[in-house]
Design an enzyme around this catalytic site. Sequence first.
Site, PDB file in Angstrom:
ATOM      1  N   GLY A   1      51.566  85.351  34.350  1.00 34.49           N
ATOM      2  CA  GLY A   1      50.934  85.171  33.036  1.00 34.49           C
ATOM      3  C   GLY A   1      49.613  85.914  32.886  1.00 34.49           C
ATOM      4  O   GLY A   1      48.834  85.630  31.966  1.00 34.49           O
ATOM      5  N   THR A   2      49.380  86.878  33.748  1.00 29.33           N
ATOM      6  CA  THR A   2      48.119  87.629  33.742  1.00 29.33           C
ATOM      7  C   THR A   2      47.856  88.277  32.375  1.00 29.33           C
ATOM      8  O   THR A   2      46.763  88.139  31.808  1.00 29.33           O
ATOM      9  CB  THR A   2      48.165  88.747  34.813  1.00 29.33           C
ATOM     10  OG1 THR A   2      48.791  88.249  35.992  1.00 29.33           O
ATOM     11  CG2 THR A   2      46.787  89.286  35.118  1.00 29.33           C
ATOM     12  N   THR A   3      48.854  88.973  31.859  1.00 34.19           N
ATOM     13  CA  THR A   3      48.670  89.718  30.601  1.00 34.19           C
ATOM     14  C   THR A   3      48.327  88.753  29.459  1.00 34.19           C
ATOM     15  O   THR A   3      47.439  89.022  28.639  1.00 34.19           O
ATOM     16  CB  THR A   3      49.965  90.502  30.267  1.00 34.19           C
ATOM     17  OG1 THR A   3      50.369  91.222  31.429  1.00 34.19           O
ATOM     18  CG2 THR A   3      49.767  91.444  29.118  1.00 34.19           C
ATOM     19  N   HIS A  62      44.251  89.673  41.729  1.00 37.92           N
ATOM     20  CA  HIS A  62      45.360  88.973  42.398  1.00 37.92           C
ATOM     21  C   HIS A  62      44.930  88.560  43.816  1.00 37.92           C
ATOM     22  O   HIS A  62      45.764  88.109  44.608  1.00 37.92           O
ATOM     23  CB  HIS A  62      46.589  89.881  42.500  1.00 37.92           C
ATOM     24  CG  HIS A  62      47.273  90.167  41.188  1.00 37.92           C
ATOM     25  ND1 HIS A  62      47.422  89.227  40.197  1.00 37.92           N
ATOM     26  CD2 HIS A  62      47.882  91.301  40.707  1.00 37.92           C
ATOM     27  CE1 HIS A  62      48.078  89.754  39.173  1.00 37.92           C
ATOM     28  NE2 HIS A  62      48.357  91.016  39.456  1.00 37.92           N
ATOM     29  N   ARG A 109      52.767  80.014  37.650  1.00 38.01           N
ATOM     30  CA  ARG A 109      54.053  79.926  36.960  1.00 38.01           C
ATOM     31  C   ARG A 109      55.074  79.431  37.969  1.00 38.01           C
ATOM     32  O   ARG A 109      54.915  79.674  39.172  1.00 38.01           O
ATOM     33  CB  ARG A 109      54.413  81.333  36.482  1.00 38.01           C
ATOM     34  CG  ARG A 109      55.633  81.416  35.631  1.00 38.01           C
ATOM     35  CD  ARG A 109      55.844  82.840  35.148  1.00 38.01           C
ATOM     36  NE  ARG A 109      56.843  82.871  34.107  1.00 38.01           N
ATOM     37  CZ  ARG A 109      57.307  83.985  33.546  1.00 38.01           C
ATOM     38  NH1 ARG A 109      56.836  85.158  33.933  1.00 38.01           N
ATOM     39  NH2 ARG A 109      58.221  83.925  32.607  1.00 38.01           N
ATOM     40  N   SER A 123      60.692  87.458  37.340  1.00 36.05           N
ATOM     41  CA  SER A 123      59.897  88.432  36.593  1.00 36.05           C
ATOM     42  C   SER A 123      59.523  89.610  37.491  1.00 36.05           C
ATOM     43  O   SER A 123      59.604  90.777  37.083  1.00 36.05           O
ATOM     44  CB  SER A 123      58.642  87.736  36.042  1.00 36.05           C
ATOM     45  OG  SER A 123      57.866  88.623  35.302  1.00 36.05           O
ATOM     46  N   TYR A 169      51.760  78.409  33.366  1.00 33.66           N
ATOM     47  CA  TYR A 169      52.409  79.170  32.287  1.00 33.66           C
ATOM     48  C   TYR A 169      53.216  78.219  31.403  1.00 33.66           C
ATOM     49  O   TYR A 169      53.204  78.322  30.182  1.00 33.66           O
ATOM     50  CB  TYR A 169      53.320  80.211  32.941  1.00 33.66           C
ATOM     51  CG  TYR A 169      53.995  81.182  32.006  1.00 33.66           C
ATOM     52  CD1 TYR A 169      53.418  82.414  31.720  1.00 33.66           C
ATOM     53  CD2 TYR A 169      55.240  80.889  31.439  1.00 33.66           C
ATOM     54  CE1 TYR A 169      54.062  83.327  30.882  1.00 33.66           C
ATOM     55  CE2 TYR A 169      55.883  81.796  30.605  1.00 33.66           C
ATOM     56  CZ  TYR A 169      55.289  83.010  30.329  1.00 33.66           C
ATOM     57  OH  TYR A 169      55.922  83.908  29.506  1.00 33.66           O
ATOM     58  N   ARG A 174      58.439  91.406  28.739  1.00 35.34           N
ATOM     59  CA  ARG A 174      59.886  91.427  28.918  1.00 35.34           C
ATOM     60  C   ARG A 174      60.510  90.313  28.099  1.00 35.34           C
ATOM     61  O   ARG A 174      60.737  90.471  26.923  1.00 35.34           O
ATOM     62  CB  ARG A 174      60.250  91.327  30.423  1.00 35.34           C
ATOM     63  CG  ARG A 174      61.681  91.669  30.761  1.00 35.34           C
ATOM     64  CD  ARG A 174      61.983  91.412  32.235  1.00 35.34           C
ATOM     65  NE  ARG A 174      61.766  90.027  32.608  1.00 35.34           N
ATOM     66  CZ  ARG A 174      62.685  89.057  32.516  1.00 35.34           C
ATOM     67  NH1 ARG A 174      63.897  89.340  32.098  1.00 35.34           N
ATOM     68  NH2 ARG A 174      62.401  87.815  32.857  1.00 35.34           N
TER      69      ARG A 174
HETATM   70  P1  PAP Z   1      50.953  91.142  36.074  1.00 32.98           P
HETATM   71  O1  PAP Z   1      50.525  90.052  37.008  1.00 32.98           O
HETATM   72  O2  PAP Z   1      51.642  92.274  36.764  1.00 32.98           O
HETATM   73  O3  PAP Z   1      49.834  91.625  35.188  1.00 32.98           O
HETATM   74  P2  PAP Z   1      52.013  89.244  34.230  1.00 32.98           P
HETATM   75  O4  PAP Z   1      51.407  89.562  32.922  1.00 32.98           O
HETATM   76  O5  PAP Z   1      51.459  88.104  34.982  1.00 32.98           O
HETATM   77  O6  PAP Z   1      52.086  90.545  35.131  1.00 32.98           O
HETATM   78  O7  PAP Z   1      53.552  88.904  34.060  1.00 32.98           O
HETATM   79  C1  PAP Z   1      54.386  89.439  33.092  1.00 32.98           C
HETATM   80  C2  PAP Z   1      55.155  88.282  32.539  1.00 32.98           C
HETATM   81  O8  PAP Z   1      54.411  87.655  31.492  1.00 32.98           O
HETATM   82  C3  PAP Z   1      56.454  88.751  31.899  1.00 32.98           C
HETATM   83  O9  PAP Z   1      57.360  87.663  32.084  1.00 32.98           O
HETATM   84  P3  PAP Z   1      58.968  87.843  32.094  1.00 32.98           P
HETATM   85  O10 PAP Z   1      59.276  88.936  33.053  1.00 32.98           O
HETATM   86  O11 PAP Z   1      59.518  86.521  32.526  1.00 32.98           O
HETATM   87  O12 PAP Z   1      59.340  88.169  30.705  1.00 32.98           O
HETATM   88  C4  PAP Z   1      56.027  88.928  30.454  1.00 32.98           C
HETATM   89  O13 PAP Z   1      57.115  88.952  29.549  1.00 32.98           O
HETATM   90  C5  PAP Z   1      55.133  87.726  30.258  1.00 32.98           C
HETATM   91  N1  PAP Z   1      54.179  87.892  29.152  1.00 32.98           N
HETATM   92  C6  PAP Z   1      53.476  88.992  28.815  1.00 32.98           C
HETATM   93  N2  PAP Z   1      52.712  88.754  27.746  1.00 32.98           N
HETATM   94  C7  PAP Z   1      52.942  87.471  27.364  1.00 32.98           C
HETATM   95  C8  PAP Z   1      52.453  86.644  26.292  1.00 32.98           C
HETATM   96  N3  PAP Z   1      51.594  87.089  25.408  1.00 32.98           N
HETATM   97  N4  PAP Z   1      52.903  85.383  26.237  1.00 32.98           N
HETATM   98  C9  PAP Z   1      53.783  84.890  27.141  1.00 32.98           C
HETATM   99  N5  PAP Z   1      54.288  85.626  28.168  1.00 32.98           N
HETATM  100  C10 PAP Z   1      53.869  86.904  28.276  1.00 32.98           C
END
Ligand code: PAP
Length: 307
Positions: free
Chosen positions: A57-59, A118, A140, A148, A206, A271
């Site tokens: 959930g970083t983004t 991280h 999460r 993911s 998350y 995604r």
């Molecule tokens: P990172 O640690 O590499 O930066 P991170 O953002 O933690 O990645 O993880 C991406 C996941 O957050 C993706 O999940 P999924 O593969 O299960 O789909 C991505 O879709 C989800 N994500 C990105 N932005 C949001 C948002 N605004 N709200 C909810 N989930 C999100």
Amino acid sequence: MENQNLLPEEKWWGGQNLQQINGFWLLPMMIPGIQRAVAEFKPHPNDIILASFPKTGTTWLKSLLYAIINYSSLDSLVKNSPHDLIPFLEVDVYGESSKSNIMSDTNSCDATRMFNTHIPYQFLGETFESSGCRVVYVTRNPKDTLNSLWHFVNKWKMDEQAPWELEEAVEQFCRGVIPGAPYYEHVLGYRMASLKNPGKVFFITYEELKNDTNTHVKRLIEFLGCPFRDDDKKVEEIVKSCSFEILSSHEVNKFEECRPWFPMPNNSFFRQAEVGDHKRYLSEEAIERIDALTREKFHKSGFIYGI
Ligand code: PAP
């Protein structure tokens, strides 16, 4: 920290090895930045650090933190990836291709600086505690985190590389040999810190954030000491601007071009964003195996989460 050439190594995927430092398996290309961050980072008391295990959930949290702290420039989220609004500590600040002006641009002690990392609490805890900075940690459930990551890595894959097979990914996740792992120790490190010092370490999942975003964003606003906790209109606006639907619809986040330090395009951070998406991919057997580990690691330590 240790000399990188002498660290224990294990095979991961795509011809890449991981190296182990103090129990955590790391991508060798990340190690110099991690070592520098641990040795040199001196947070200001006003700093906010977003910490997370990858893919938890970083983004989303980056966008929320940015929106809360910079409410008056909420529209920056339209033109910029959340990853460009909050620098990645071990890469953008201390990594080999770091932007050297990041620290000098934001060096005033009054400014609220934000970084994400991280790096496990086991490495950075003393740095955080001695500075008094605030830490926000998102986690999460392990199966969605692995799911993911598995999708992300297979998108990272070059044409000639073999895919990261799901069975292999499950095996490596359970053995704790994937980048940043073991996941469980990462989560528990920050959880313990939050139990010990909830005023400084905010711990959120998350799933709870998905389930009732407004309530938890209000908690986050309160933790950050911002004045508009009870302004429902502002809270709504922040939540909407950072929602998956809105964020992923911006051109910048559909971008196919890769970030300078990592062969992944902006759109790979968006995604499916669903709770329980792992059920579409993981076998019953894999689910049972991870659940057993979750019981042993989380539930036995009193953290009833992740199944
Ligand atoms: P990172 O640690 O590499 O930066 P991170 O953002 O933690 O990645 O993880 C991406 C996941 O957050 C993706 O999940 P999924 O593969 O299960 O789909 C991505 O879709 C989800 N994500 C990105 N932005 C949001 C948002 N605004 N709200 C909810 N989930 C999100």
